[in-house]
Write a protein that holds these residues in place. Structure first.
Motif, mmCIF file in Angstrom:
data_model
loop_
_atom_site.group_PDB
_atom_site.id
_atom_site.type_symbol
_atom_site.label_atom_id
_atom_site.label_comp_id
_atom_site.label_asym_id
_atom_site.label_seq_id
_atom_site.Cartn_x
_atom_site.Cartn_y
_atom_site.Cartn_z
ATOM 1 N N UNK A 195 29.640 27.769 16.207
ATOM 2 C CA UNK A 195 29.066 26.523 16.736
ATOM 3 C C UNK A 195 29.980 25.344 16.412
ATOM 4 N N UNK A 196 30.556 25.376 15.220
ATOM 5 C CA UNK A 196 31.463 24.292 14.797
ATOM 6 C C UNK A 196 32.737 24.341 15.639
ATOM 7 N N UNK A 197 33.202 25.536 15.920
ATOM 8 C CA UNK A 197 34.404 25.693 16.747
ATOM 9 C C UNK A 197 34.166 25.160 18.164
ATOM 10 N N UNK A 198 32.985 25.478 18.717
ATOM 11 C CA UNK A 198 32.647 25.020 20.062
ATOM 12 C C UNK A 198 32.590 23.480 20.105
ATOM 13 N N UNK A 199 31.962 22.912 19.100
ATOM 14 C CA UNK A 199 31.868 21.440 18.969
ATOM 15 C C UNK A 199 33.269 20.831 18.856
ATOM 16 N N UNK A 200 34.105 21.453 18.028
ATOM 17 C CA UNK A 200 35.477 20.970 17.822
ATOM 18 C C UNK A 200 36.253 20.980 19.157
ATOM 19 N N UNK A 201 36.096 22.059 19.930
ATOM 20 C CA UNK A 201 36.781 22.140 21.237
ATOM 21 C C UNK A 201 36.243 21.083 22.194
ATOM 22 N N UNK A 202 34.930 20.867 22.147
ATOM 23 C CA UNK A 202 34.316 19.876 23.034
ATOM 24 C C UNK A 202 34.810 18.468 22.693
ATOM 25 N N UNK A 203 35.024 18.220 21.412
ATOM 26 C CA UNK A 203 35.505 16.895 20.997
ATOM 27 C C UNK A 203 36.886 16.599 21.588
ATOM 28 N N UNK A 204 37.686 17.639 21.774
ATOM 29 C CA UNK A 204 39.014 17.428 22.365
ATOM 30 C C UNK A 204 38.947 17.018 23.836
ATOM 31 N N UNK A 205 37.783 17.172 24.433
ATOM 32 C CA UNK A 205 37.625 16.747 25.840
ATOM 33 C C UNK A 205 37.173 15.289 25.940
ATOM 34 N N UNK A 206 36.815 14.673 24.822
ATOM 35 C CA UNK A 206 36.465 13.238 24.829
ATOM 36 C C UNK A 206 37.765 12.479 25.126
ATOM 37 N N UNK A 207 37.780 11.631 26.164
ATOM 38 C CA UNK A 207 39.065 11.068 26.613
ATOM 39 C C UNK A 207 39.905 10.394 25.523
ATOM 40 N N UNK A 208 39.272 9.598 24.645
ATOM 41 C CA UNK A 208 40.044 8.888 23.613
ATOM 42 C C UNK A 208 40.690 9.847 22.622
ATOM 43 N N UNK A 209 39.974 10.926 22.315
ATOM 44 C CA UNK A 209 40.505 11.924 21.372
ATOM 45 C C UNK A 209 41.622 12.715 22.040
ATOM 46 N N UNK A 210 41.367 13.088 23.294
ATOM 47 C CA UNK A 210 42.369 13.851 24.057
ATOM 48 C C UNK A 210 43.694 13.077 24.120
ATOM 49 N N UNK A 211 43.589 11.776 24.417
ATOM 50 C CA UNK A 211 44.794 10.942 24.540
ATOM 51 C C UNK A 211 45.506 10.819 23.196
ATOM 52 N N UNK A 212 44.732 10.655 22.117
ATOM 53 C CA UNK A 212 45.349 10.510 20.787
ATOM 54 C C UNK A 212 46.111 11.787 20.423
ATOM 55 N N UNK A 213 45.528 12.944 20.718
ATOM 56 C CA UNK A 213 46.175 14.187 20.305
ATOM 57 C C UNK A 213 47.348 14.557 21.209
ATOM 58 N N UNK A 214 47.306 14.077 22.453
ATOM 59 C CA UNK A 214 48.488 14.244 23.315
ATOM 60 C C UNK A 214 49.629 13.405 22.747
ATOM 61 N N UNK A 215 49.302 12.210 22.293
ATOM 62 C CA UNK A 215 50.300 11.336 21.668
ATOM 63 C C UNK A 215 50.831 11.984 20.383
ATOM 64 N N UNK A 216 49.939 12.583 19.615
ATOM 65 C CA UNK A 216 50.374 13.238 18.376
ATOM 66 C C UNK A 216 51.410 14.333 18.674
ATOM 67 N N UNK A 217 51.154 15.109 19.744
ATOM 68 C CA UNK A 217 52.116 16.148 20.115
ATOM 69 C C UNK A 217 53.483 15.542 20.408
ATOM 70 N N UNK A 218 53.466 14.408 21.152
ATOM 71 C CA UNK A 218 54.734 13.743 21.492
ATOM 72 C C UNK A 218 55.454 13.265 20.229
ATOM 73 N N UNK A 219 54.683 12.675 19.318
ATOM 74 C CA UNK A 219 55.290 12.101 18.102
ATOM 75 C C UNK A 219 55.866 13.217 17.218
ATOM 76 N N UNK A 220 55.114 14.303 17.093
ATOM 77 C CA UNK A 220 55.563 15.393 16.218
ATOM 78 C C UNK A 220 56.809 16.081 16.805
ATOM 79 N N UNK A 221 56.878 16.117 18.136
ATOM 80 C CA UNK A 221 57.990 16.812 18.806
ATOM 81 C C UNK A 221 59.321 16.075 18.619
ATOM 82 N N UNK A 222 59.274 14.777 18.346
ATOM 83 C CA UNK A 222 60.526 13.985 18.257
ATOM 84 C C UNK A 222 61.322 14.377 17.019
#
Ligand code: GSH
Length: 222
Positions: A195-222
């Motif tokens: 249930x916690x995993x499902x909630x965690x995955x759903x949180x990644x679909x919240x637009x503000x969270x999704x955008x932040x973590x996409x940015x994190x991927x970009x920052x970490x990749x540099x």
């Protein structure tokens, strides 16, 4: 240096706590410039330099400066989230209105900042960075990770969100640490805490969270 943005956020690529603030600023539609400090790399210790300690005597990220409120400086991620709710979430969409809902949000937010964050952080420290190998310390904090995921599981197997019957800053605050690699090393998140995993995955679909973590991927990749 605000470059015309509403806020300056001091953060770090892999440090989980700054991503809570980026997620919430995105969600509120507020503009910000992020300054990524070098905590561990070639310029390590930027967060311990006198200029930064003037902003946060604790020498840690995140720090937020509100340029539209006399350059008010706030540190501690929980305090920053509550400041943003108080000042910029007029309808308390991400908080609660009545005592019960407000208390629930605060209860889970405090559990995150005093329980989940420190325990998961110590697990990562003893597992990856501590100079001596201390199996009992690794075991102690990995057990805490499983215990804390178990606490979330008890609640999330009965309800969709942690508090107030809706998505709030309480849910948002758990995302970065639940996404840390130490969690994947410690537990079978999906199988043991479904249930916690499902909630965690759903949180990644919240637009503000999704955008932040996409940015994190970009920052970490540099
Ligand atoms: N309780 C603080 C924790 C802040 C924290 O530990 N930040 C980490 C990065 S996520 C940090 O700056 N670590 C640098 C250090 O420990 O020297 C909060 O929630 O803001």
């Amino acid at each position: 240096m605000s470059h015309g943005k509403h806020f300056t956020l001091y953060s770090h690529g892999t440090g989980p706590n700054g991503w809570k603030i980026a997620s919430f600023l995105n969600e509120l539609g507020l503009s910000y410039e992020t300054i990524y400090l070098d905590l561990f790399g070639a310029r390590a210790g930027e967060h311990k330099k006198p200029e930064f300690l003037k902003l946060n005597p604790n020498g840690r990220i995140p720090v937020l400066i509100d340029h539209k409120n006399n350059d008010l400086v706030i540190w501690e991620s929980g305090a920053i989230l509550l400041y943003l709710v108080d000042k910029y979430d007029d309808e308390k969409k991400y908080f609660g209105i009545n005592d019960k809902d407000k208390s629930e949000v605060l209860q889970w937010l405090f559990f995150q900042v005093s329980g989940q964050g420190p325990a998961f952080g110590q697990a990562a420290w003893f597992n990856y960075y501590h100079p001596d190998k201390l199996p009992s310390a690794v075991e102690r904090y990995k057990t805490e990770i499983k215990r804390i995921l178990g606490v979330l599981e008890i609640v999330l197997s009965k309800q969709e969100w942690l508090a107030a019957g809706k998505f709030t800053i309480a849910d948002l605050s758990f995302v970065p640490w639940n996404d840390a690699s130490i969690v994947r090393e410690t537990a079978d998140f999906e199988k043991d805490f479904p249930a916690t995993y499902k909630w965690h995955q759903k949180l990644f679909q919240i637009p503000g969270i999704k955008a932040a973590f996409a940015e994190r991927e970009r920052v970490i990749a540099v």
